[in-house]
Design a protein around this motif. Structure first.
Motif: not given
Length: 330
Positions: A5-7, A20-27
């Protein structure tokens, strides 16, 4: 459920690369018992401070800001909610101590959530957000202390901002005569459209004043603090009520006890962050009846998640009117 997801992510330290706008993992989501697929969030004054680093809002790093969110429950370990439930959240330290709403996914405690009122669409709920909910808490406090429309004029500071805009709109709809105070007199037409009968220059309130002034206000909603709050208290009528919910002008209160011991003025502190759940639900119920939803397009503008970082300093510099709704999926 998608695994990424983006955050908006804040890391410790100054400078333009702080957020910064980053991509993260649900974990990577924090531990809590409800996972929400977020549809909208908001950009509040507190969020902007955290993103820019102008105040130490974020208490741990990395941090996802965003003190508001609305969305749908994806997973729940709590009997309070099930998958598919529409929910919203305001405060409770999200965006400060716990990852917040400026993301496509959030994991939070069930006790922090309230059901999304059926009166509002998700976007409308975030157009209201913490600002509208806080304004409603202020109005409820005025009512609780006996301030009626017949009691006289209510002054609202920061009337072109988020809380102020909603306070003006709600009070006017309830039949109160409202004076809006702003440092942006070019927004006078906007404030009168919300329902204010008069718009006053912030400069009339921001300098140190006499400890006791001519009685004018039956009640007040103040988001500024400092000299402004002191002057409002000094000009409040006998047994009038002042609600304080912000510190845009400073944390100090250079006031005298005179209004309180000679006129019986009541100063009520309004905290929206840790407000009990029952009172939150009551405030949102009142918003569903006491807020004219036709005002929302005038109060709120929408941006995408990718625009949040650039918008934050503009909000702090007083260049944004009303509310900023964030579509986290754009």
């Amino acid at each position: 459920m998608q695994s990424h997801f983006s955050a908006i992510v804040i890391d410790d330290g100054p400078g333009p690369d702080r957020a910064a706008l980053k991509q993260l993992d649900n974990s990577e989501l924090p531990h809590a018992n409800v996972t929400v697929r977020v549809s909208y969030s908001t950009l509040n004054y507190k969020d902007a401070l955290a993103i820019t680093g102008r105040a130490p809002i974020a208490r741990s790093f990395p941090m996802i800001p965003g003190i508001d969110l609305v969305g749908v429950v994806e997973e729940s370990e709590s009997p309070m909610y099930k998958s598919g439930d529409a929910v919203l959240l305001n405060g409770w330290g999200v965006g400060e101590r716990h990852w917040g709403g400026l993301a496509q996914r959030a994991r939070v405690d069930a006790d922090w959530l309230v059901p999304l009122p059926t009166t509002f669409s998700p976007r409308e709920a975030m157009a209201i957000g913490t600002a509208g909910y806080t304004a409603m808490l202020c109005v409820m406090a005025l009512e609780r202390h006996g301030v009626t429309p017949e009691a006289g004029e209510i002054v609202v500071t920061g009337a072109a901002g988020g809380v102020g805009s909603f306070a003006v709109a709600i009070l006017a709809r309830l039949g109160y005569k409202v004076a809006g105070v702003t440092g942006r007199l070019d927004e006078a037409q906007y404030i009168t459209q919300l329902g204010a009968s008069i718009v006053l220059d912030r400069a009339e309130f921001s300098a140190p004043g006499r400890p006791l002034q001519k009685e004018r206000w039956a009640g007040a909603v103040d988001v500024v603090g400092s000299n402004t709050l002191a002057n409002i208290c000094a000009a409040t009528k006998y047994r009038g009520v002042v609600t304080a919910c912000g510190l845009a002008g400073g944390m100090d209160l250079p006031a005298s006890v005179a209004p309180f011991i000679l006129r019986g003025v009541t100063l009520v502190g309004i905290d929206s962050v840790m407000c009990p759940r029952e009172e939150r639900i009551a405030a949102w119920k009142r918003l569903s009846t006491d807020l004219d939803l036709s005002k929302l397009p005038h109060i709120a503008e929408e941006i995408g998640l990718s625009e949040v970082i650039a918008t934050a300093p503009k909000l702090l510099d007083g260049k944004v009117r009303g509310r900023v709704v964030v579509d986290v999926n754009s």
